[in-house]
Design an enzyme around this catalytic site. Structure first.
Site, PDB file in Angstrom:
ATOM      1  N   PHE A 134       0.875  -1.250   0.113  1.00  0.00           N
ATOM      2  CA  PHE A 134      -0.200   0.007  -0.024  1.00  0.00           C
ATOM      3  C   PHE A 134       0.959   1.229   0.034  1.00  0.00           C
ATOM      4  O   PHE A 134       1.698   1.524   0.915  1.00  0.00           O
ATOM      5  CB  PHE A 134      -0.840   0.023   1.247  1.00  0.00           C
ATOM      6  CG  PHE A 134      -1.922   1.167   1.309  1.00  0.00           C
ATOM      7  CD1 PHE A 134      -3.083   1.228   0.313  1.00  0.00           C
ATOM      8  CD2 PHE A 134      -1.592   2.419   1.549  1.00  0.00           C
ATOM      9  CE1 PHE A 134      -3.890   2.422   0.215  1.00  0.00           C
ATOM     10  CE2 PHE A 134      -2.232   3.618   1.457  1.00  0.00           C
ATOM     11  CZ  PHE A 134      -3.328   3.372   0.907  1.00  0.00           C
ATOM     12  N   ASP A 219       9.267   2.914   2.063  1.00  0.00           N
ATOM     13  CA  ASP A 219       8.299   3.673   2.363  1.00  0.00           C
ATOM     14  C   ASP A 219       7.905   3.484   3.785  1.00  0.00           C
ATOM     15  O   ASP A 219       7.172   2.682   4.590  1.00  0.00           O
ATOM     16  CB  ASP A 219       6.810   3.181   1.754  1.00  0.00           C
ATOM     17  CG  ASP A 219       5.558   4.006   1.935  1.00  0.00           C
ATOM     18  OD1 ASP A 219       5.563   4.683   2.787  1.00  0.00           O
ATOM     19  OD2 ASP A 219       4.881   3.994   1.149  1.00  0.00           O
ATOM     20  N   LYS A 248       2.217  11.100   7.268  1.00  0.00           N
ATOM     21  CA  LYS A 248       1.467  10.795   8.190  1.00  0.00           C
ATOM     22  C   LYS A 248       2.016  11.466   9.563  1.00  0.00           C
ATOM     23  O   LYS A 248       1.624  12.829   9.799  1.00  0.00           O
ATOM     24  CB  LYS A 248       1.509   9.276   8.656  1.00  0.00           C
ATOM     25  CG  LYS A 248       0.303   8.523   7.271  1.00  0.00           C
ATOM     26  CD  LYS A 248      -0.023   7.365   7.728  1.00  0.00           C
ATOM     27  CE  LYS A 248      -1.122   7.002   6.552  1.00  0.00           C
ATOM     28  NZ  LYS A 248      -0.980   6.001   5.620  1.00  0.00           N
TER      29      LYS A 248
HETATM   30  C1  LIG Z   1      -0.916   6.051   4.135  1.00  0.00           C
HETATM   31  C2  LIG Z   1       0.026   5.577   3.581  1.00  0.00           C
HETATM   32  C3  LIG Z   1       0.683   6.329   2.310  1.00  0.00           C
HETATM   33  C4  LIG Z   1      -0.269   7.103   1.720  1.00  0.00           C
HETATM   34  O1  LIG Z   1      -0.234   8.346   2.366  1.00  0.00           O
HETATM   35  P1  LIG Z   1      -1.567   9.376   2.183  1.00  0.00           P
HETATM   36  O2  LIG Z   1      -1.297  10.683   3.010  1.00  0.00           O
HETATM   37  O3  LIG Z   1      -3.273   8.774   2.539  1.00  0.00           O
HETATM   38  O4  LIG Z   1      -1.582   9.625   0.394  1.00  0.00           O
HETATM   39  C5  LIG Z   1       1.545   5.723   1.599  1.00  0.00           C
HETATM   40  N1  LIG Z   1       2.306   4.613   1.920  1.00  0.00           N
HETATM   41  C6  LIG Z   1       1.910   3.905   3.171  1.00  0.00           C
HETATM   42  C7  LIG Z   1       2.899   2.771   3.744  1.00  0.00           C
HETATM   43  C8  LIG Z   1       0.943   4.501   3.847  1.00  0.00           C
HETATM   44  O5  LIG Z   1       0.598   3.805   5.168  1.00  0.00           O
END
Ligand SMILES: *Cc1c(COP(=O)(O)O)cnc(C)c1O
Length: 394
Positions: A134, A219, A248
């Protein structure tokens, strides 16, 4: 009162609670009922609701200047970039707003680095990603998702990505070729159910990418900034990637703040006009981000996540002999709990927990994830775990 369903696109299915205020690990709904927030905005709220330091930093900045665009300098920008680079042990920062934008930025960075530095033939750059990933919701990103809900009816998709099973080093090794510019991975897959890769996997990916001249992009949007008991989840394997993607918690639950952090060799490929964002690195974002960085430098939040995480995982594992839970995964204050399917879907269980005063979110099937704010007290965590045990063993 207008219902959310009446005028908002149905791209979410929220639990039936309407939050009116929040403080620390707790929120209060419009009828005055209190709930312990065990999701923490998917880790955007690592420092809790209304954290006094973050709110004070935001308020002070609101009275000075909130937006300049990057057409001009502002007096918070240099410090934010320098301090974030330092926290990451890196040299350069490219600030954006949302996580997906930062992932997109990392994809563009890796491709440009591939052409300009590695010497990949024009148009040939490939990025290897993991199944069940994700990384966000843009068309490029959902194009390399393996989740049918994320992809279906949103094509055509951006080419240039190869998907391999997560945790399978041999498959990764076979997929990396001459034109591969990067491997993009979550060091722990959050949305997939808080999947921790097998020991040695991240270190193996680090070794492979270093040998083949490929960027390792981690990520850490959800796993980073204290959640797992370390500043970065990669640290649990002694791994330093080439590129961190952060988001985040970087915005302290106040404003969206994301960033790509890397070396001069990598982020230095950009020239003015080649990439940007109207809001990226704005003064309010930088002011809140600077306070987040100051808080992380104390190590206090990482230490809390580590010690409370031990406690959390110990108590969750003790549910396995009751038959109500089949598996518990995760690190620090982050857990994926596979509930026995006999007890209902993850959604049904989340609704029962809500009735008992706990906000949690299911992922796939009967898995629920727990990620309370790192400021949660041990008493509150124990209260939540007792509610959870009562609900699952009732
Ligand atoms: C939440 C998330 C994203 C996307 O972040 P948004 O601010 O919702 O665009 C990308 N990678 C990971 C691992 C995430 O948990």
């Amino acid at each position: 009162m207008a219902t959310a369903e009446a005028h908002s696109a149905p791209n979410y299915h929220p639990l039936p609670v309407v939050v009116a205020s929040g403080e620390g690990a707790w929120v209060t709904d419009v009828e005055g009922r209190r709930y312990l927030d065990m999701l923490a905005g998917y880790s955007a709220l690592n420092f809790g609701h209304g954290n006094p330091r973050l709110i004070a930093a935001a308020k002070a900045q609101l009275d000075r200047v909130t937006l300049t665009s990057r057409a001009f300098h502002h007096d918070r920008f240099a410090a934010f970039c320098a301090e974030l680079a330092e926290l990451c042990g890196m040299e350069m920062v490219l600030p954006m707003n949302t996580g997906a934008e930062a992932v997109e930025t990392a994809v563009k960075t890796a491709r440009k680095w591939g052409y300009k530095v590695k010497g990949v033939p024009d148009g040939k750059a490939r990025i290897v990603v993991a199944a069940d990933n994700f990384h966000g919701r843009t068309t490029t990103i959902v194009g390399f998702s393996t989740d049918p809900d994320a992809r279906a009816d949103f094509g055509p998709f951006t080419p240039g990505f190869t998907v391999v099973p997560y945790g399978d080093l041999a498959a990764m090794e076979a997929a990396v070729d001459r034109d591969t510019v990067a491997v993009l991975l979550e060091p722990i897959q959050g949305e997939a159910g808080v999947l921790v890769p097998p020991p040695g996997y991240l270190a193996g990916v680090r070794r492979l990418t270093a040998e083949r001249g490929v960027l390792f992009i981690a990520d850490e949007i959800q796993s980073g900034l204290g959640r797992t008991g370390r500043t970065f989840a990669c640290e649990h394997e002694g791994v330093v990637p080439d590129v961190y993607v952060l988001g985040k918690a970087l915005g302290g639950g106040v404003v969206p703040v994301s960033a790509v952090v890397s070396s001069r060799e990598v982020l230095g490929v950009f020239r003015p006009g080649e990439h940007g964002s109207t809001f990226g690195g704005n003064p309010l974002a930088c002011a809140v981000g600077l306070e987040v960085l100051a808080m992380l430098r104390t190590g206090e939040y990482q230490a809390r996540a580590a010690s409370l995480g031990e406690h959390l995982h110990g108590r969750l594992r003790s549910l396995i002999p009751t038959g109500s839970v089949t598996a518990v995964r995760g690190r620090g204050l982050w857990a994926g709990v596979d509930v026995s399917p006999a007890l209902g879907t993850g959604r049904a269980i989340s609704e029962r927990l809500l009735a008992g005063g706990l906000l949690v979110k299911d992922t796939h099937g009967s898995t629920i994830r727990l990620a309370p704010p790192l400021v949660i007290t041990e008493e509150d965590l124990d209260w939540a775990l007792t509610r959870l045990r009562e609900t699952l063993t009732a």
